[in-house]
Design an enzyme around this catalytic site. Structure first.
Site, PDB file in Angstrom:
ATOM      1  N   PRO A   6       0.782  -1.118  -0.024  1.00  0.00           N
ATOM      2  CA  PRO A   6       0.081   0.105  -0.066  1.00  0.00           C
ATOM      3  C   PRO A   6       0.912   1.264  -0.146  1.00  0.00           C
ATOM      4  CG  PRO A   6       0.141  -0.990   2.211  1.00  0.00           C
ATOM      5  CD  PRO A   6       0.825  -2.043   1.411  1.00  0.00           C
ATOM      6  N   ASP A   7       0.559   2.273  -0.713  1.00  0.00           N
ATOM      7  CA  ASP A   7       1.114   3.741  -0.489  1.00  0.00           C
ATOM      8  C   ASP A   7       0.717   4.187   0.926  1.00  0.00           C
ATOM      9  OD1 ASP A   7      -1.456   4.739  -0.488  1.00  0.00           O
ATOM     10  OD2 ASP A   7      -1.285   5.734  -2.205  1.00  0.00           O
ATOM     11  N   PHE A   8       1.414   5.246   1.161  1.00  0.00           N
ATOM     12  CA  PHE A   8       1.250   5.859   2.411  1.00  0.00           C
ATOM     13  C   PHE A   8      -0.010   6.955   2.717  1.00  0.00           C
ATOM     14  CE2 PHE A   8       5.708   4.847   1.800  1.00  0.00           C
ATOM     15  CZ  PHE A   8       5.891   4.181   2.777  1.00  0.00           C
ATOM     16  N   ARG A   9      -0.205   7.520   1.679  1.00  0.00           N
ATOM     17  CA  ARG A   9      -1.187   8.843   2.064  1.00  0.00           C
ATOM     18  C   ARG A   9      -2.492   8.624   1.489  1.00  0.00           C
ATOM     19  NH1 ARG A   9       4.033  10.676   2.115  1.00  0.00           N
ATOM     20  NH2 ARG A   9       4.200  12.000   3.747  1.00  0.00           N
ATOM     21  N   ASN A  37      11.568   4.327  -2.781  1.00  0.00           N
ATOM     22  CA  ASN A  37      11.199   3.099  -2.241  1.00  0.00           C
ATOM     23  C   ASN A  37      12.082   2.134  -1.681  1.00  0.00           C
ATOM     24  OD1 ASN A  37       8.503   3.839  -3.231  1.00  0.00           O
ATOM     25  ND2 ASN A  37       8.752   2.707  -5.167  1.00  0.00           N
ATOM     26  N   ASP A  48      11.962  -1.447  -1.413  1.00  0.00           N
ATOM     27  CA  ASP A  48      11.533  -2.729  -1.640  1.00  0.00           C
ATOM     28  C   ASP A  48      12.524  -3.404  -2.727  1.00  0.00           C
ATOM     29  OD1 ASP A  48      10.675  -1.842  -4.531  1.00  0.00           O
ATOM     30  OD2 ASP A  48       8.945  -1.271  -3.502  1.00  0.00           O
ATOM     31  N   HIS A  90      15.906   6.252  -0.103  1.00  0.00           N
ATOM     32  CA  HIS A  90      15.590   6.042   1.538  1.00  0.00           C
ATOM     33  C   HIS A  90      16.155   4.667   1.859  1.00  0.00           C
ATOM     34  CE1 HIS A  90      12.037   8.757   0.883  1.00  0.00           C
ATOM     35  NE2 HIS A  90      13.083   9.396   0.941  1.00  0.00           N
TER      36      HIS A  90
END
Length: 341
Positions: free
Chosen positions: A46-49, A120, A122, A139
């Site tokens: 899922p994305d964050f916002r 990302n 991942d 990140h």
């Protein structure tokens, strides 16, 4: 499979086709890309916002001081439990690259990808076939881990055990009690030193793709603004982001990233090649049955919320017991008089 020719004639927005023509005509040979969480939603992350479905909304049962706290180094330093409670569900070991990741790999294969900045963690870009020397994981990623206090390396097999159990792994060094953290950049930590060097190359781009990001997290959010005026910027996202769309050469393709790159692939006549590359990348990605059979993200959140509630009940019980004890003691003191204090 969609016929690329018919798609170009009837279903392609002229703006998309103009970008495709620029690439086919050799006017775009230094393509810079910035990606965010939206490029991986098709893989099950899922994305964050996003309202309701985004990670931050789904963390509400935990009662965090603010949703981002789970990824802030200051919060992690004293309360790492929430991060590890959801780590198994968020771990990318068994996730497959999306067709959007394959599109980036295809750009690299054709010698068009100058550089990719990804927010990302991942690693799916690399799984899809993007060369590691063409990627900056701004990140960080999950591929290694260290103690956040003394920076000592922590063994992979013990990290996997911690992720499986949801327990916090602690440093093995004598005298250090620091929690172990995967080598991802939390809020409050500095980005890799390479970032400042690579962002200097953004003005040299002759085309920029921005995929699946709200452009709300600095310093990556400033990258599109470094593109020279007159150089096209293409946003593929569920909604408009940043100032993309304000310049004459900007193109906004609203919708999922996977839908957007398929439209581009059709316009470029790359659809069959893209689908084939994606199929190969998915087939090549291994899996870990132990992690694959783990609980869902919502199940992890529900379990932690229950644990936190139970701890709060215990705390309330202790508080009442202490209040009763002090109350009784104070009553006894009053009964015996001041001399007995």
């Amino acid at each position: 499979m969609t016929n690329p020719t018919s798609s170009i004639d009837t279903n392609i927005n002229p703006d998309i086709q103009s970008i495709a023509n620029r690439i086919k005509n050799g006017e775009a040979t230094r393509i810079v890309v910035l990606t965010g969480a939206g490029i991986s939603t098709g893989a099950g992350i899922p994305d964050f916002r996003s309202p309701i479905t985004g990670l931050y909304d789904r963390l509400a049962p935990l009662g965090l001081p603010y949703p981002e706290a789970i990824f802030h180094i200051n919060y992690f330093s004293h309360t790492p439990e929430p991060f590890y409670a959801i780590a198994r569900a968020r771990h990318p070991r068994n996730l497959k690259p999306t067709i959007s990741h394959a599109f980036l790999a295809l750009l690299a294969k054709k010698g068009l990808l100058h550089f990719l900045f990804t927010q990302n963690i991942d690693g799916l870009e690399q799984d899809a076939g993007v060369p590691s020397d063409k990627v900056l994981w701004a990140h960080g990623n999950w591929k290694s881990q260290h103690c956040y206090k003394c920076s000592a390396h922590y063994p992979d097999h013990l990290m996997k055990k911690a992720i499986m159990s949801g327990d916090v792994p602690y440093c093995l060094q004598s005298g250090c009690d620091g929690a172990v953290k995967p080598d991802v950049v939390f809020f409050g930590q500095s980005l890799p030193a390479e970032f400042e060097e690579k962002e200097k190359e953004v003005p040299d781009a002759d085309l920029m793709f921005v995929l699946g990001t709200s452009l709300k997290v600095a310093p990556c959010s400033r990258l599109p603004g470094l593109v020279k005026g007159g150089t096209p910027r293409v946003l593929i996202n569920m909604e408009k982001a940043g100032d993309i769309g304000n310049r004459g050469g900007d193109v906004c393709i609203l919708g999922t990233c996977d839908e957007g790159v398929r439209k581009l692939a059709d316009a470029l006549g790359w659809r069959d090649e893209l689908e084939g590359l994606w199929a190969d990348a998915v087939a090549a990605k291994g899996h870990d049955e132990e992690l694959e059979s783990g609980p869902s993200l919502d199940e992890c959140i529900e379990k932690l919320a229950a644990q936190m509630k139970d701890r709060m009940k215990v705390s309330d019980g202790h508080k009442r017991m202490l209040e009763n004890h002090l109350g009784n003691k104070f009553a006894n003191i009053l009964a015996k008089g001041p001399a007995s204090k």
